[in-house]
Design a protein around this motif. Structure first.
Motif, mmCIF file in Angstrom:
data_model
loop_
_atom_site.group_PDB
_atom_site.id
_atom_site.type_symbol
_atom_site.label_atom_id
_atom_site.label_comp_id
_atom_site.label_asym_id
_atom_site.label_seq_id
_atom_site.Cartn_x
_atom_site.Cartn_y
_atom_site.Cartn_z
ATOM 1 N N UNK A 33 0.961 -1.372 -0.023
ATOM 2 C CA UNK A 33 -0.106 -0.025 0.045
ATOM 3 C C UNK A 33 0.799 1.348 0.049
ATOM 4 N N UNK A 34 2.006 1.117 0.763
ATOM 5 C CA UNK A 34 2.952 2.407 0.804
ATOM 6 C C UNK A 34 4.261 2.353 0.049
ATOM 7 N N UNK A 35 4.598 1.229 -0.504
ATOM 8 C CA UNK A 35 5.706 1.158 -1.194
ATOM 9 C C UNK A 35 5.634 0.393 -2.440
ATOM 10 N N UNK A 36 6.646 0.606 -3.298
ATOM 11 C CA UNK A 36 6.702 -0.586 -4.642
ATOM 12 C C UNK A 36 6.081 0.289 -5.769
ATOM 13 N N UNK A 37 6.969 -0.201 -6.939
ATOM 14 C CA UNK A 37 6.550 0.264 -8.300
ATOM 15 C C UNK A 37 5.506 -0.626 -8.927
ATOM 16 N N UNK A 38 4.786 -0.092 -9.832
ATOM 17 C CA UNK A 38 3.908 -1.050 -10.498
ATOM 18 C C UNK A 38 4.446 -2.517 -10.821
ATOM 19 N N UNK A 39 3.801 -3.750 -10.883
ATOM 20 C CA UNK A 39 4.328 -4.603 -11.294
ATOM 21 C C UNK A 39 3.952 -6.084 -10.498
ATOM 22 N N UNK A 40 4.792 -7.150 -10.689
ATOM 23 C CA UNK A 40 4.609 -8.380 -10.051
ATOM 24 C C UNK A 40 5.488 -8.468 -8.839
ATOM 25 N N UNK A 41 4.904 -8.983 -7.919
ATOM 26 C CA UNK A 41 5.789 -9.538 -6.639
ATOM 27 C C UNK A 41 5.556 -10.498 -6.102
ATOM 28 N N UNK A 42 6.655 -11.492 -6.041
ATOM 29 C CA UNK A 42 6.256 -12.916 -5.494
ATOM 30 C C UNK A 42 6.522 -12.762 -3.731
ATOM 31 N N UNK A 43 5.277 -13.076 -2.907
ATOM 32 C CA UNK A 43 5.130 -12.940 -1.646
ATOM 33 C C UNK A 43 5.187 -14.203 -1.043
ATOM 34 N N UNK A 44 6.446 -14.646 -0.741
ATOM 35 C CA UNK A 44 6.867 -15.915 -0.198
ATOM 36 C C UNK A 44 7.654 -15.742 0.842
ATOM 37 N N UNK A 45 8.044 -17.009 1.634
ATOM 38 C CA UNK A 45 9.279 -16.959 2.576
ATOM 39 C C UNK A 45 10.587 -17.302 1.938
ATOM 40 N N UNK A 46 11.615 -17.478 2.791
ATOM 41 C CA UNK A 46 12.886 -17.576 2.118
ATOM 42 C C UNK A 46 13.410 -19.057 1.695
ATOM 43 N N UNK A 47 12.311 -19.903 2.120
ATOM 44 C CA UNK A 47 12.641 -21.403 1.979
ATOM 45 C C UNK A 47 11.628 -22.303 1.442
#
Length: 309
Positions: free
Chosen positions: A221-235
């Motif tokens: 909501x507050x950050x990030x340019x338009x586009x796709x983002x993978x929201x996953x953990x590190x493992x």
């Protein structure tokens, strides 16, 4: 900021709405069910009763709220138990990802809302080939399965349409949800030994704990340019590793192991593919550009916290 959240009483919404309020945002939150209005009001939001497929109703609600940001979390996954026929199981969700997305984008245009954040998918799928972790630049590359045609098309529609039509369109590809209120049915089935490791369990899955997913959404909501983002953990991990671990921490017997041919008879081709050919996802872009990091960096610690309550 003024934020309009759809699907606000779902597994993610129940954490997202109070998180946005706590962060100082003014939240209008939707539900299709009048009986859930009190839940939203208690979370600090202004409730809105509207069906996401009611185009005129959605446009009127958004124009009235005049939000700076719209967050699209509409799904219809309550009661999910079987993926033998994915297109049938996800039919309502697929419609919300297509018609529902169109309705919100039209509403955003009329209300002057620049930023639209929509739910994408970084869960397990029937990948054509093995390889390194998927980044946002990688195409879905799923193998066609007759029982799962509409779902991949609906996911692709969101990924293409939201960044193209909203001035600031972001799609958050969430990994497999787990945590309180998310995937509790999996624990029930594991304890009944109804979730076997199929065909060696070589498919690699990416997970995200439900409150971590909400935190990433608040960050978007507050950050990030338009586009796709993978929201996953590190493992990211193969099924043969994470499924027995979850059974162990849940106090269940080790999962059964069955060959792929039997898995097809028991669960269908889509589930067999999830368990044998899926690739994991990288979260590097989301960490960097959304100024976000998961509290549970690994499903190992997250599963323990989930099961312990």
């Amino acid at each position: 900021m003024r934020v309009f959240v759809t699907g606000a009483t779902g597994a993610l919404g129940r954490y997202l709405v109070p998180g946005l309020v706590a962060a100082g945002h003014e939240v209008n939150a939707t539900t299709r069910t009048p009986g859930k209005v009190a839940q939203l009001r208690q979370a600090g939001a202004e409730p809105v009763v509207v069906d996401g497929l009611d185009r005129e109703g959605v446009i009127a609600a958004v124009k009235s709220a005049a939000p700076e940001v719209i967050v699209h979390e509409m799904t219809a996954l309550a009661g999910l138990r079987s993926l033998r026929k994915p297109d049938k199981t996800f039919a309502a969700t697929n419609e919300l990802r297509t018609r529902g997305t169109d309705n919100l984008l039209a509403a955003a245009g009329q209300a002057g809302t620049r930023r639209v954040i929509a739910q994408g998918y970084a869960g397990a799928g029937p990948d054509r080939r093995s390889g390194p972790l998927k980044t946002e630049e990688d195409p879905p590359d799923w193998r066609p399965i007759r029982s799962a045609v509409q779902g991949p098309a609906a996911i692709a529609y969101v990924e293409k349409t939201v960044p193209a039509e909203a001035p600031e369109g972001l799609v958050l590809r969430y990994g497999g949800f787990y945590g309180p209120g998310a995937s509790d049915f999996l624990l029930e089935m594991l304890r009944k030994r109804q979730v076997p490791v199929i065909g060696g369990g070589t498919g690699v899955w990416s997970f995200i704990e439900i409150t971590d997913a909400a935190a990433a959404t608040i960050a978007a909501v507050e950050h990030g340019a338009p586009g796709l983002y993978n929201v996953v953990d590190d493992d990211p991990a193969p099924v043969a590793e994470w499924l027995p671990y979850l059974a162990k921490v849940a106090g269940a017997k080790p999962p059964l192991r069955v060959p792929a041919w039997l898995g097809r008879l028991l669960a269908g081709e889509f589930v067999v593919s999830q368990m044998t050919t899926s690739r994991g996802f990288s979260n590097e872009k989301a960490r960097k550009e959304l100024s976000w990091e998961p509290r549970y960096a690994s499903w190992r610690e997250g599963f323990r916290a989930w099961v312990s309550g």
